[in-house]
Write an enzyme that holds these catalytic residues in place. Structure first.
Site, PDB file in Angstrom:
ATOM      1  CB  CYS A  76      19.843  25.894 -10.858  1.00 15.60           C
ATOM      2  SG  CYS A  76      18.806  26.021 -12.293  1.00 15.60           S
TER       3      CYS A  76
HETATM    4  C1  UDX Z   1      19.261  30.049  -9.647  1.00 15.46           C
HETATM    5  C2  UDX Z   1      20.078  31.253 -10.116  1.00 15.46           C
HETATM    6  O1  UDX Z   1      19.766  32.389  -9.300  1.00 15.46           O
HETATM    7  C3  UDX Z   1      19.809  31.548 -11.569  1.00 15.46           C
HETATM    8  O2  UDX Z   1      20.655  32.599 -12.017  1.00 15.46           O
HETATM    9  C4  UDX Z   1      20.077  30.297 -12.389  1.00 15.46           C
HETATM   10  O3  UDX Z   1      19.768  30.534 -13.744  1.00 15.46           O
HETATM   11  C5  UDX Z   1      19.277  29.122 -11.869  1.00 15.46           C
HETATM   12  O4  UDX Z   1      19.536  28.937 -10.483  1.00 15.46           O
HETATM   13  P1  UDX Z   1      16.722  29.612  -8.915  1.00 15.46           P
HETATM   14  O5  UDX Z   1      17.197  28.258  -8.520  1.00 15.46           O
HETATM   15  O6  UDX Z   1      15.508  29.717  -9.738  1.00 15.46           O
HETATM   16  O7  UDX Z   1      17.873  30.389  -9.712  1.00 15.46           O
HETATM   17  O8  UDX Z   1      16.431  30.446  -7.572  1.00 15.46           O
HETATM   18  P2  UDX Z   1      17.224  31.466  -6.641  1.00 15.46           P
HETATM   19  O9  UDX Z   1      16.400  32.683  -6.480  1.00 15.46           O
HETATM   20  O10 UDX Z   1      18.612  31.672  -7.081  1.00 15.46           O
HETATM   21  O11 UDX Z   1      17.213  30.693  -5.241  1.00 15.46           O
HETATM   22  C6  UDX Z   1      17.906  29.456  -5.067  1.00 15.46           C
HETATM   23  C7  UDX Z   1      17.808  28.998  -3.628  1.00 15.46           C
HETATM   24  O12 UDX Z   1      18.542  29.879  -2.775  1.00 15.46           O
HETATM   25  C8  UDX Z   1      16.388  28.966  -3.059  1.00 15.46           C
HETATM   26  O13 UDX Z   1      16.226  27.780  -2.300  1.00 15.46           O
HETATM   27  C9  UDX Z   1      16.323  30.185  -2.172  1.00 15.46           C
HETATM   28  O14 UDX Z   1      15.399  30.031  -1.117  1.00 15.46           O
HETATM   29  C10 UDX Z   1      17.754  30.270  -1.664  1.00 15.46           C
HETATM   30  N1  UDX Z   1      18.157  31.622  -1.258  1.00 15.46           N
HETATM   31  C11 UDX Z   1      18.248  32.625  -2.187  1.00 15.46           C
HETATM   32  C12 UDX Z   1      18.491  31.862   0.059  1.00 15.46           C
HETATM   33  O15 UDX Z   1      18.420  30.955   0.913  1.00 15.46           O
HETATM   34  N2  UDX Z   1      18.901  33.116   0.408  1.00 15.46           N
HETATM   35  C13 UDX Z   1      19.020  34.122  -0.499  1.00 15.46           C
HETATM   36  O16 UDX Z   1      19.442  35.227  -0.102  1.00 15.46           O
HETATM   37  C14 UDX Z   1      18.675  33.871  -1.826  1.00 15.46           C
END
Ligand code: UDX
Length: 588
Positions: free
Chosen positions: A272
């Site tokens: 996403c």
């Molecule tokens: C995201 C959105 O959170 C969600 O609302 C939307 O519907 C789809 O996209 P997702 O991609 O499933 O969800 O995962 P998410 O938990 O948001 O993490 C995305 C990326 O950010 C991951 O690579 C994760 O490792 C990274 N991340 C997340 C960080 O590096 N640090 C954080 O504090 C949180």
């Protein structure tokens, strides 16, 4: 009696929403073109790994509340509401690929031809502002021969579920957004959710365009928040005694900031954030309102994974022949999804530098096999993965890695060096027993920013020692701090996301040489994907003038590097050889 709901597209969003609705007694008919996927779902098995989903799906299929089909007409005719939940991936030029959306709209429209009762269509897929009104609505009207709102209703209802948390997020959303094209369809959707949730989450009923933009703004904000933490983490690394985990804990306690999505690391990935931010950036530019903040987020995140390489090189020197253990491949924990995972950038870059890779992930091994096949060694557990390694990098923060002790590494590794890319270990405990470096942890031992790779790759601000200039034309530069400091090279440099090559060159030359370039004559752009599998490498050959001259148009590229003069292929060397010869000839 609950309405029967059909779903078009059975990815994370479609299947999880359908399964959760069935878990509360709703009947769901799930349509997908992929026969194999449909069969797997009908056996009660999710086609991907998602915690808590299998149990619910098995129950839903056993009770007959959820069925999957490859027949879209049946799905529409036997339901009163259709959720469109197909994917909206990126095109190579970062625009959004609407093929699946258009197909879903056409298929729904065709099925609607046979329908004698009113039907409501809900767009849950992520689509750019105005897509529902300008593309989806006319497509359905054209193929069905029917009109909204008279014959069918249409709403935008973005989804905010996270992979790895999909069931939990669907059952307990922070809020529900309904972008309605007419009040009746909004009422229909609201009443569905009223029946589904025992305690109704906050609801916002609004226009379709607002609902569409809310989804993009949400993802853009969250990824920018992470990138903010990553930027401060990068600064921490230069400051002995500084630690990003303490800093984010402290700022997260400020209620205006909040603690979530501040975990610094090697960058964000997934299905996403990357595609949505790129699509938003391109869309905003097309609207004449570029979003430099979003572009900066993309740019910083583009380089963030390479910090793992920088640290590895700073500790190991040349990577050729070195064995690097990569722990974690999925884009985040609790998923087997590897799309746009930072592990891909990291492993490909390590391979390009000649390192041997062993890798392990608790869930994503089958996907890793598909990507790298036998180019890397896949281990069956973390212990085997680190055996005999010269360096271990934590790329994804799976819970089981946090349980590893320093002794697990010292007993198995050839060289006990741990690079903690996700801050899973206690720095004090690990530093005592082995060489421990981590993203966002200030350390006196190494100073990676002083060690750019041989093309100056990680340090866009490399300054120029000297330039050869002929009148106003810059021919060649010598750069500080690179292994090429004694060689002349072509001026060129980093092209930022969404930036044209011309603008990048103008910017670089201004930053590095203090010269304002009015126009550039770009002679050729050359890329060498065989040598650089990441395909981000281009050679730029051009001459620049501070006044006059031609401006040739080129396509956007995502990044560029410097090349040594002798690496320029013969066919392109002409202009520069000529220029250089002329210059030295004149000098003499
Ligand atoms: C995201 C959105 O959170 C969600 O609302 C939307 O519907 C789809 O996209 P997702 O991609 O499933 O969800 O995962 P998410 O938990 O948001 O993490 C995305 C990326 O950010 C991951 O690579 C994760 O490792 C990274 N991340 C997340 C960080 O590096 N640090 C954080 O504090 C949180």
């Amino acid at each position: 009696m609950e309405p029967t709901i059909s779903f078009f597209g059975l990815g994370y969003v479609g299947l999880t929403t359908a399964t959760c609705l069935s878990s509360k007694g709703f009947k769901a008919i799930c349509y997908d073109i992929d026969k194999q996927k449909v069969n797997t779902i009908n056996q009660g098995k999710p086609p991907f790994y998602e915690p808590n989903l299998s149990k619910l799906l098995l129950k839903a299929t056993k009770t007959g509340l959820l069925t999957a089909t490859t027949n879209p007409t049946d799905a529409v005719l036997n339901s009163t509401i259709t959720f469109i939940t197909v994917g909206t991936p990126s095109n190579p030029d970062n625009t959004i690929d609407l093929t699946q959306i258009e197909n879903a709209a056409k298929t729904t429209g065709k099925a609607l031809q046979q329908k004698t009762t009113h039907h409501t269509i809900i767009v849950k897929s992520t689509v750019l502002p105005t897509t529902t009104q300008n593309i989806i609505k006319p497509t359905i009207e054209k193929t069905s021969g029917k009109r909204t709102p008279k014959d069918f209703g249409l709403c935008v209802n973005p989804e905010f579920l996270r992979e790895g948390n999909a069931v939990q997020d669907t059952l307990n959303p922070d809020r529900i957004i309904i972008g309605e094209t007419d009040k009746e369809s909004g009422d229909t959707l609201e009443s569905l959710y009223q029946n589904f949730y025992s305690k109704m989450p906050p609801i916002i009923r609004t226009t379709p365009v607002n609902a569409e933009l809310i989804k993009y703004a949400n993802n853009a904000f969250l990824s920018t928040k992470i990138t903010f933490a990553n930027s401060i983490a990068n600064l921490c690394q230069k400051l002995p005694g500084a630690d990003i985990t303490t800093i984010t804990k402290a700022i997260g306690l400020d209620k205006r900031i909040g603690p979530l999505f501040l975990n610094a690391g090697l960058g964000w990935g997934g299905s996403c954030f990357p595609k949505d931010l790129k699509a938003l950036s391109v869309f905003a530019k097309k609207m004449g309102t570029p979003l430099p903040l979003i572009d900066a987020t993309l740019l910083i995140n583009h380089y963030q994974p390479l910090r793992a390489i920088q640290l590895t090189e700073a500790l190991l020197g040349k990577l050729k022949g070195k064995k690097v253990a990569v722990l974690g491949l999925s884009f985040k924990p609790d998923t087997d999804d590897i799309r746009e995972a930072v592990s891909i950038r990291i492993i490909n870059e390590l391979l390009a530098k000649g390192a041997r890779i062993t890798a392990y992930d608790p869930a994503a091994m089958h996907n890793a096999k598909r990507i790298w096949n036998n180019k890397i060694e896949l281990s069956t557990n973390a212990y085997k993965c680190i055996q005999g390694a010269d360096c271990s990098i934590i790329v994804t923060e799976w819970k089981e890695f946090a349980g590893l002790e320093p002794e697990d590494f010292t007993a198995r590794m050839r060289n006990p060096i741990v690079i903690d890319g996700r801050r899973v270990f206690d720095p004090n405990k690990f530093s005592e027993k082995l060489t421990y470096v981590a993203i966002g942890l200030g350390t006196e031992r190494i100073d990676p920013l002083e060690q750019p790779d041989e093309y100056g790759w990680l340090n866009p601000a490399l300054s120029v020692n000297a330039i050869i200039q002929e009148k106003n034309r810059i021919l060649l530069v010598k750069r500080k701090n690179t292994p090429f400091k004694n060689q002349w090279s072509l001026p060129g440099g980093y092209v930022e996301y969404g930036e044209t090559v011309e603008n990048a060159l103008k910017r670089e030359i201004k930053e590095e040489c203090g010269l304002y370039i009015d126009s550039l004559n770009l002679l050729e752009v050359y890329s060498s994907p065989e040598r650089h599998p990441s395909k981000h490498v281009v050679t730029l050959c051009y001459s620049a003038n501070t006044s006059g001259g031609k401006l040739s148009k080129v396509d956007e590229v995502s990044s560029a590097r410097f090349f040594r003069i002798n690496e320029i292929p013969e066919t392109l060397a002409f202009d520069h050889t000529q220029m250089i010869n002329d210059f030295f000839h004149t000098k003499k």
